[in-house]
Design an enzyme around this catalytic site. Structure first.
Site, short mmCIF file in Angstrom:
data_model
loop_
_atom_site.label_atom_id
_atom_site.label_comp_id
_atom_site.label_asym_id
_atom_site.label_seq_id
_atom_site.Cartn_x
_atom_site.Cartn_y
_atom_site.Cartn_z
N GLU A 157 2.33 59.46 35.03
CA GLU A 157 2.30 60.84 35.49
C GLU A 157 1.87 61.82 34.40
O GLU A 157 1.25 62.85 34.69
CB GLU A 157 3.69 61.25 36.00
CG GLU A 157 4.18 60.48 37.21
CD GLU A 157 3.49 60.88 38.50
OE1 GLU A 157 3.15 62.07 38.63
OE2 GLU A 157 3.29 60.01 39.35
N ASP A 198 -5.08 67.17 43.98
CA ASP A 198 -4.80 66.09 44.91
C ASP A 198 -4.39 66.61 46.29
O ASP A 198 -3.90 65.85 47.13
CB ASP A 198 -3.69 65.17 44.36
CG ASP A 198 -2.35 65.89 44.20
OD1 ASP A 198 -2.32 67.13 44.34
OD2 ASP A 198 -1.34 65.21 43.92
N THR A 217 1.67 70.45 40.69
CA THR A 217 2.52 69.29 40.37
C THR A 217 3.25 69.62 39.08
O THR A 217 2.62 70.09 38.13
CB THR A 217 1.66 68.02 40.19
OG1 THR A 217 1.02 67.71 41.43
CG2 THR A 217 2.51 66.85 39.76
#
Length: 262
Positions: free
Chosen positions: A47, A65, A70
């Site tokens: 990640e 995405d 995020t």
């Protein structure tokens, strides 16, 4: 001292049971703090390109995405609801915090990749909040509630050890659960069509291969996840080596980068 045959058999049975019990008690389990830390390091390598997961509380970016921002230690997303839940928990634990004012915008953008109402200061305020121990604890609480605990609970119900528990956890982190055919439950359902977990009499390695096959197929359905190295050059490597307990040292690659836990 001579032991009658029946008594000797009973003694041997007790020894066998004690040995089995001890083996089970010592089996690797991600609920163990050290194993949980290892799991977090491996997830962070994928990640955040670093095994230092504790440095990721303030991480935030849009990785294009389709899920908006995020952020944090597990990739909470503004477009999937888990970031909203996190900020709501932070409000409960610390009313008036720096992120509370964004709750209306987070509710509006949920389900989209929009930044409406979040820009231009949300990322800066997130990084400020990440210095707060209350916010850090909230991130860990939501990680456990939404991802870690459900994954490990299902893995243990399926009779798999630490590697399998991690494979489940990594899958639920990336794909979530409870929203459609490409979620964690969908992956497990596809695996069940090919093999049985140990709890149903299946072989653990065969089952995990089926689960990883189903995971890779699912990843390839989404352009943002089509790089399957976090399975191919990490989890699958350990599985082929028979490291079902996820024993250290561990070496793996993700997205071309090499990592190690000694």
């Amino acid at each position: 001292m001579k032991i009658p045959g029946r008594t000797l058999a009973a003694v041997l049975m007790c020894v066998a049971l004690a040995t089995a019990t001890t083996g089970t008690a010592q089996a690797a389990d991600l609920n163990d703090p050290r194993m949980k830390d290892i799991a977090m390091q491996i997830v962070s390598s994928a990640e955040n390109s670093s095994t230092n997961w504790k440095a990721q509380f303030g991480y935030i970016e849009d990785i294009d995405d389709g899920r908006g921002y995020t952020a944090g230690i597990i990739g909470f997303c503004s477009g999937t609801g888990d970031m909203l839940d996190l900020v709501e928990l932070y409000k409960q634990r610390k009313p008036g915090n720096v992120l509370e004012k964004y709750l209306p915008a987070l509710r509006r953008v949920n389900g989209t990749d929009s930044h409406a109402g979040l820009d231009p200061n949300y990322t800066k305020d997130w990084k400020t909040a990440a210095k707060d121990s209350v916010f850090k604890a909230a991130q860990e609480s939501e990680r456990d509630r939404v991802y870690f605990n459900p994954a490990v609970r299902q893995a243990k119900a399926d009779g798999v050890r630490a590697l399998g528990q991690f494979a489940y956890y990594d899958a639920i982190v990336m794909h979530g659960d409870g929203w459609g055919n490409l979620d964690f439950s969908g992956i497990r359902k596809r695996a069940l069509a090919k093999a049985k977990p140990p709890s149903q009499g299946g072989n653990e390695t065969t089952w995990l291969n089926a689960f990883m096959d189903a995971r890779v197929w699912t990843m390839k359905q989404e352009p943002a996840h089509e790089n399957t190295s976090r399975v191919d050059t990490a989890q699958r490597v350990w599985l082929k080596a028979g490291n079902l307990d996820l024993n250290t040292p561990l070496k793996w690659k993700v997205y071309g980068q090499s990592f190690e836990i000694k």
